[in-house]
Design an enzyme around this catalytic site. Structure first.
Site, PDB file in Angstrom:
ATOM      1  N   ASP A  83      -0.983   5.502  12.319  1.00 17.05           N
ATOM      2  CA  ASP A  83      -0.310   5.170  11.064  1.00 17.05           C
ATOM      3  C   ASP A  83       0.949   6.014  10.905  1.00 17.05           C
ATOM      4  O   ASP A  83       0.895   7.197  10.566  1.00 17.05           O
ATOM      5  CB  ASP A  83      -1.262   5.412   9.889  1.00 17.05           C
ATOM      6  CG  ASP A  83      -0.685   4.913   8.564  1.00 17.05           C
ATOM      7  OD1 ASP A  83       0.508   4.566   8.523  1.00 17.05           O
ATOM      8  OD2 ASP A  83      -1.433   4.891   7.569  1.00 17.05           O
ATOM      9  N   HIS A  97       2.390   4.941   6.279  1.00 12.03           N
ATOM     10  CA  HIS A  97       1.943   5.620   5.054  1.00 12.03           C
ATOM     11  C   HIS A  97       2.184   7.125   5.184  1.00 12.03           C
ATOM     12  O   HIS A  97       2.633   7.612   6.227  1.00 12.03           O
ATOM     13  CB  HIS A  97       0.467   5.326   4.804  1.00 12.03           C
ATOM     14  CG  HIS A  97       0.190   3.864   4.625  1.00 12.03           C
ATOM     15  ND1 HIS A  97      -0.201   3.054   5.675  1.00 12.03           N
ATOM     16  CD2 HIS A  97       0.246   3.068   3.525  1.00 12.03           C
ATOM     17  CE1 HIS A  97      -0.358   1.811   5.233  1.00 12.03           C
ATOM     18  NE2 HIS A  97      -0.096   1.791   3.936  1.00 12.03           N
ATOM     19  N   SER A 106       0.805  -1.222   0.000  1.00  2.00           N
ATOM     20  CA  SER A 106       0.000   0.000   0.000  1.00  2.00           C
ATOM     21  C   SER A 106       0.842   1.278   0.000  1.00  2.00           C
ATOM     22  O   SER A 106       0.329   2.346  -0.324  1.00  2.00           O
ATOM     23  CB  SER A 106      -0.946   0.009   1.202  1.00  2.00           C
ATOM     24  OG  SER A 106      -0.248  -0.224   2.406  1.00  2.00           O
TER      25      SER A 106
END
Length: 447
Positions: free
Chosen positions: A404, A407, A159
């Site tokens: 997170d 990312h 991702s």
């Protein structure tokens, strides 16, 4: 050791103290030189900023001129008469950024849409990468699309690779939005086409790069236990990429998850699987074998004539705890290069990539394959402020997402990866021109 003064032509001795001092200094410098060369020799051919961490005064000329693999060089010409390593530098303020917003670009993944979900600061969007010794232009979308007219680009990985693809779509949105031309409704395998430029960009989901499957949806860390078939191609992408002109391959973060390793259809070990009588070989064993197999797959494709770009590991920035133990990333500005260093797991992942890349590039060259290195590691390491943290969802939502720190917010630091990409594409144009000139020169000489 006895040191004798140098004699003048007349046979008389002159200036013995000064000469003795000079000889002593010369011997000392020689001993130091012979001592440090073996220390630096294993690093020759690796990116310059790794040497910066080891030596206060590295020699970029020595490093790159001694590199056995010319394709590993990250020194890229920015303009006429100017050349530097675009991947080594610092972040500097950029008041002109950002070049798109979460309201002007629909391609931002919800979990990276930091401004939508209430991130209170905005300075993380207002920096640009300044290489040591030159300027790196911000991506010009019209120029990018003209360069890739009639071509295709595939992102292969997890991702974070999708994160970069969505950044690219947003950066290009000032000129044109693509249309969805995906062959499937599966969001893990997307294709977009810029019709005006006949340019296709695709994304292939392969978090482990090799054939894999979930063995237990719970596992020792409650994040799943996976079977990794380390010597088998992941045909979901290896059977699809021959048509592409550019391939950007990346990966890393999924290897932290517990995994069972298979080779030749037999269990050979695992990473934190906690299965009786199965040896823990660590995540690094699986990581190296996975990249080796992925590169072997690319080199085995007879009809693939494109350029393979390895995008290097982007370190996470969890502080005050592991990712699943309350770790977070709350900093609001970049590090300077002297404030942090690549070490531990991050260094190991990075070095494995570089080593396997060099092997693949050497083998691929025999078959006419082309490899390039997009070294995003240092630029990413210096940006602890660029992650979503808890701003990937509404604060009141009942979700089980961790903070997170893997990312990247969009807009954000990851946009610079596409600045790197454009500069590399420009360099490919220079290479092609030089090759045509060389080929023409050879034809003239052999007539």
């Amino acid at each position: 050791m006895t040191l004798h003064a140098m004699e003048a032509p007349s046979g008389r001795s002159h200036g013995q103290p000064k000469t003795t001092k000079f000889v002593l200094i010369l011997i000392f410098v020689t001993l130091v030189f012979l001592t440090i060369i073996p220390v630096f020799y294993p690093l020759l051919g690796y990116p310059l900023y790794l040497l910066k961490a080891s030596s206060p005064k590295p020699s970029p000329t020595t490093v790159y001129d001694d590199s056995p693999e010319p394709e590993l060089r990250s020194s890229i010409k920015i303009s006429q008469g100017e050349e530097c390593d675009i991947f080594s530098g610092e972040w500097v303020p950029n008041r002109a950024a950002p070049y798109y917003t979460n309201t002007t670009c629909w391609a931002i993944h919800e979990h990276q849409n930091c401004m939508k979900y209430g991130r209170p600061d905005s300075e993380f969007m207002k920096w640009k990468w300044k290489p040591d010794g030159c300027e790196l232009p911000v991506l010009n979308p019209a120029q990018f699309l003209e360069i890739v007219r009639g071509k295709s680009l595939a992102f292969v990985g997890d991702s974070v690779g999708r994160n970069q693809m969505q950044s690219l779509i947003c950066l290009l949105s000032r000129v044109e939005y693509p249309i969805d031309v995906s062959y499937t409704s599966d969001e893990r395998f997307k294709r977009w086409k810029y019709t005006t430029y006949n340019f296709t960009v695709a994304y292939f989901w392969t978090p482990h790069l090799v054939k894999s499957g979930e063995r237990d949806d719970d596992g020792p860390t409650q994040t799943g236990l996976f079977n990794l078939y380390l010597d088998e191609f992941d045909e979901r992408w290896t059977t699809q990429i021959e048509e592409f002109d550019y391939l950007i391959i990346s990966g890393g973060h999924w290897f932290y998850r517990p995994s069972v390793f298979y080779e030749n259809h037999q269990i050979v070990g695992c990473h934190f699987c906690l299965i009786e009588n199965v040896t823990d070989l660590t995540k690094f064993y699986g990581y190296r074998k996975a990249f080796r197999t992925a590169f072997r797959a690319i080199n085995s494709l007879e009809n693939f004539k494109g350029i393979t770009i390895l995008r290097t590991f982007a370190p996470p920035h969890f502080e005050n705890g592991l990712w699943n133990k309350g770790g977070n990333c709350v900093r609001t500005k970049p590090f300077r290069s002297n404030e942090t260093t690549l070490e531990g797991d991050n260094m190991e992942f990075y070095m494995i990539q570089i080593e396997e890349f060099k092997i693949a590039e050497r083998e691929g060259r025999k078959k006419g394959k082309r490899y390039r290195l997009m070294d995003t590691t240092q630029a990413s390491l210096l940006r602890p402020d660029g992650h979503p943290s808890r701003y990937g969802h509404w604060a009141h939502e009942n979700v089980t997402l961790y903070n997170d720190c893997v990312h990247w917010c969009l807009p954000g630091p990851i946009d610079t990866w596409n600045d790197f990409l454009l500069q590399m594409l420009k360099m490919e144009g220079v290479r092609s021109h030089q090759e045509r000139l060389y080929s023409g020169d050879r034809r003239m000489r052999f007539k």
